[in-house]
Every structure is written in structure tokens, then in C-alpha cells.
Motif scaffolding. Structure first.
Motif, mmCIF file in Angstrom:
data_model
loop_
_atom_site.group_PDB
_atom_site.id
_atom_site.type_symbol
_atom_site.label_atom_id
_atom_site.label_comp_id
_atom_site.label_asym_id
_atom_site.label_seq_id
_atom_site.Cartn_x
_atom_site.Cartn_y
_atom_site.Cartn_z
ATOM 1 N N MET A 1 78.399 -34.683 -17.838
ATOM 2 C CA MET A 1 79.609 -35.189 -17.927
ATOM 3 C C MET A 1 80.839 -34.378 -17.217
ATOM 4 S SD MET A 1 81.414 -37.584 -19.682
ATOM 5 C CE MET A 1 82.636 -37.698 -19.295
ATOM 6 N N GLU A 2 80.727 -33.309 -17.210
ATOM 7 C CA GLU A 2 81.241 -31.893 -16.639
ATOM 8 C C GLU A 2 81.243 -32.144 -15.188
ATOM 9 O OE1 GLU A 2 84.000 -28.384 -15.704
ATOM 10 O OE2 GLU A 2 83.404 -29.868 -17.661
ATOM 11 N N GLU A 3 80.115 -31.994 -14.647
ATOM 12 C CA GLU A 3 79.394 -32.979 -12.903
ATOM 13 C C GLU A 3 79.851 -33.924 -12.388
ATOM 14 O OE1 GLU A 3 74.945 -32.735 -10.708
ATOM 15 O OE2 GLU A 3 75.259 -30.828 -11.958
ATOM 16 N N LYS A 4 79.816 -35.383 -13.173
ATOM 17 C CA LYS A 4 81.126 -36.404 -13.252
ATOM 18 C C LYS A 4 82.131 -36.225 -12.151
ATOM 19 C CE LYS A 4 81.024 -41.290 -14.094
ATOM 20 N NZ LYS A 4 80.908 -42.337 -16.178
ATOM 21 N N LEU A 5 82.519 -35.510 -13.438
ATOM 22 C CA LEU A 5 84.287 -35.484 -14.168
ATOM 23 C C LEU A 5 84.484 -35.186 -11.981
ATOM 24 C CD1 LEU A 5 86.560 -35.946 -15.641
ATOM 25 C CD2 LEU A 5 86.630 -33.542 -16.329
ATOM 26 N N GLU A 6 83.583 -33.760 -12.365
ATOM 27 C CA GLU A 6 83.867 -32.375 -10.764
ATOM 28 C C GLU A 6 83.949 -33.793 -9.652
ATOM 29 O OE1 GLU A 6 81.420 -28.562 -8.765
ATOM 30 O OE2 GLU A 6 82.111 -28.920 -10.589
ATOM 31 N N THR B 1 95.545 -27.993 -5.459
ATOM 32 C CA THR B 1 94.930 -28.257 -5.667
ATOM 33 C C THR B 1 94.191 -28.035 -7.105
ATOM 34 O OG1 THR B 1 93.892 -28.460 -3.793
ATOM 35 C CG2 THR B 1 92.266 -28.624 -5.040
ATOM 36 N N ILE B 2 94.145 -26.734 -7.446
ATOM 37 C CA ILE B 2 94.072 -26.039 -8.544
ATOM 38 C C ILE B 2 94.770 -26.620 -9.865
ATOM 39 C CG2 ILE B 2 94.438 -23.580 -10.103
ATOM 40 C CD1 ILE B 2 93.609 -22.227 -8.100
ATOM 41 N N GLN B 3 96.378 -26.344 -10.113
ATOM 42 C CA GLN B 3 96.885 -27.756 -10.640
ATOM 43 C C GLN B 3 96.890 -29.095 -11.204
ATOM 44 O OE1 GLN B 3 99.170 -25.827 -13.007
ATOM 45 N NE2 GLN B 3 98.116 -24.095 -11.626
ATOM 46 N N LEU B 4 95.812 -29.373 -10.117
ATOM 47 C CA LEU B 4 95.028 -31.031 -10.502
ATOM 48 C C LEU B 4 93.866 -31.103 -10.832
ATOM 49 C CD1 LEU B 4 96.126 -32.676 -6.477
ATOM 50 C CD2 LEU B 4 96.506 -33.306 -9.156
ATOM 51 N N TRP B 5 93.181 -30.358 -10.506
ATOM 52 C CA TRP B 5 91.385 -29.512 -11.134
ATOM 53 C C TRP B 5 92.452 -29.477 -12.253
ATOM 54 C CZ3 TRP B 5 87.406 -31.574 -11.541
ATOM 55 C CH2 TRP B 5 86.372 -30.869 -12.448
ATOM 56 N N LYS B 6 93.272 -28.750 -13.213
ATOM 57 C CA LYS B 6 93.548 -28.541 -14.244
ATOM 58 C C LYS B 6 94.293 -29.892 -15.137
ATOM 59 C CE LYS B 6 94.899 -23.591 -14.348
ATOM 60 N NZ LYS B 6 95.568 -22.156 -13.849
ATOM 61 N N ALA B 7 94.813 -30.501 -14.765
ATOM 62 C CA ALA B 7 95.109 -31.523 -14.734
ATOM 63 C C ALA B 7 93.899 -32.948 -14.898
ATOM 64 C CB ALA B 7 95.981 -31.524 -14.581
ATOM 65 N N TYR B 8 93.325 -32.566 -14.530
ATOM 66 C CA TYR B 8 92.085 -33.441 -14.257
ATOM 67 C C TYR B 8 91.847 -34.694 -15.309
ATOM 68 C CZ TYR B 8 89.445 -37.168 -12.117
ATOM 69 O OH TYR B 8 88.410 -38.084 -12.131
ATOM 70 N N PRO B 9 91.199 -33.228 -16.024
ATOM 71 C CA PRO B 9 90.271 -34.194 -17.699
ATOM 72 C C PRO B 9 91.591 -34.693 -18.522
ATOM 73 C CG PRO B 9 90.567 -31.999 -17.781
ATOM 74 C CD PRO B 9 91.302 -32.093 -16.308
ATOM 75 N N ARG B 10 93.262 -34.796 -18.442
ATOM 76 C CA ARG B 10 93.533 -35.382 -18.746
ATOM 77 C C ARG B 10 94.032 -36.621 -18.760
ATOM 78 N NH1 ARG B 10 95.338 -29.995 -18.935
ATOM 79 N NH2 ARG B 10 97.042 -30.297 -18.132
ATOM 80 N N PHE B 11 93.959 -36.766 -16.742
ATOM 81 C CA PHE B 11 94.188 -38.145 -16.022
ATOM 82 C C PHE B 11 93.580 -39.260 -16.718
ATOM 83 C CE2 PHE B 11 93.324 -41.268 -12.631
ATOM 84 C CZ PHE B 11 94.246 -41.754 -12.275
ATOM 85 N N ARG B 12 94.581 -40.695 -17.508
ATOM 86 C CA ARG B 12 94.129 -41.415 -18.522
ATOM 87 C C ARG B 12 94.021 -42.292 -17.543
ATOM 88 N NH1 ARG B 12 98.279 -39.321 -21.612
ATOM 89 N NH2 ARG B 12 99.670 -41.103 -20.653
#
Length: 164
Positions: free
Chosen positions: A1-6, A42-53
Motif C-alpha cells: 500500500m505504501e509503495e502505491k501511495l508513493e 515537497t516534504i510538506q506535500l508528502w507528509k500531508a498526502y495520506p490525508r488528501f481525500r
């Protein structure tokens, strides 16, 4: 799942990275600061990406996170930043593409925009990116009517700055 998200994140970032570069240009004056801000966004986008609905377009969400990051960092480090003035940077442009009058107008416009508040600067940036007032309002967290009113006021303020 993590790999797909990345993979999804990297794909979206590559597709829309010009948004981040444009924001970096708006809030920095030299390449080193630009690179640092790009990395932090980029770091902030990555940190927030799991919450992107997916309630909004990825690009709209990206504008919001990137602008908030730039504004926050700009305010924190405003007193400590040592930057090179835009006028001191030399560009290599083909002679047939270079128009001195246009270049001077652009420099004046950027100088005037840098005098605006952080939020007004972000609004101008989104407006110049041909974002709809609906998208601007979503990105900045204000009403569509407020975005229109603020933009009209900003236009008047820029005219006053450019034509005192």
C-alpha cells in the motif's frame, strides 16, 4: 500500500511540479533559497498526502499546501534571509526573444507584487495562473466573492504602486 501511495505521489508531483517552482520564484530571490523552499514544500506535500481525500483536484490541494508552506517559512525567516536581488542575476536569452521594454515591465510588476501581503501575493499568483475564482477561493480558504473583491482591490493597489 505504501509503495502505491508513493508512486501516486511522485507521479502527481512530477506532473504538477511547475506549480511549486512558480511559488518558489514568488517567495525567493536566489537559486539556493528556491531549492530549499522547493524541498520543504515537497516534504510538506508528502507528509500531508495520506490525508488528501480527492475532494478537490490534486493541483488545487497542492497550491494550498505549497502556498501555506511558503508563507509560513517566509514569515519565520524574513529577518534572516540573505538573498540576491533579481536585478543582479544575469539571464541568457536569445536576442530575438528578448524585449527590453517587456523585461522592464515584468521587473516592475514583480517588485510591486513583492510589496503586497503574503495572502495578496498568493491571490495574484493564482490569478496569473488563470485559476478560476472558485479554485482560488478553495485554495486560499476564502469565499469566491471575497476572492473577487480582494483581487479588485489588489489591482487598484498595484496600479497605485506602479503609477504613483
Amino acid at each position: 500500500m505504501e509503495e502505491k501511495l508513493e508512486h501516486q505521489f511522485v507521479s502527481n508531483l512530477e506532473k504538477h511540479q511547475n506549480i511549486v517552482h512558480k511559488i518558489c520564484r514568488m517567495y525567493t530571490n536566489d537559486q539556493e533559497s528556491h531549492n530549499d523552499l522547493f524541498q520543504e514544500i515537497t516534504i510538506q506535500l508528502w507528509k500531508a498526502y495520506p490525508r488528501f481525500r480527492g475532494d478537490s483536484k490534486f493541483s488545487t490541494w497542492m497550491y494550498r499546501v505549497a502556498l501555506n508552506t511558503a508563507i509560513t517559512l517566509y514569515r519565520k525567516s524574513k529577518k534572516d534571509i540573505r538573498t540576491q536581488d533579481f536585478d543582479d542575476v544575469s539571464f541568457r536569452i536569445k536576442a530575438d526573444e528578448y524585449n527590453d521594454e517587456t523585461e522592464q515591465q515584468l521587473k516592475l510588476m514583480y517588485k510591486a507584487v513583492k510589496e503586497l501581503s503574503d495572502i495578496d501575493k498568493a491571490l495574484v499568483f493564482l490569478y496569473l495562473e488563470d485559476q478560476s475564482y472558485k479554485d482560488i477561493s478553495e485554495t486560499l480558504g476564502i469565499s469566491e466573492v471575497n476572492a473577487r473583491v480582494k483581487m479588485n482591490r489588489i489591482k487598484k493597489a498595484l496600479k497605485n504602486i506602479l503609477n504613483p
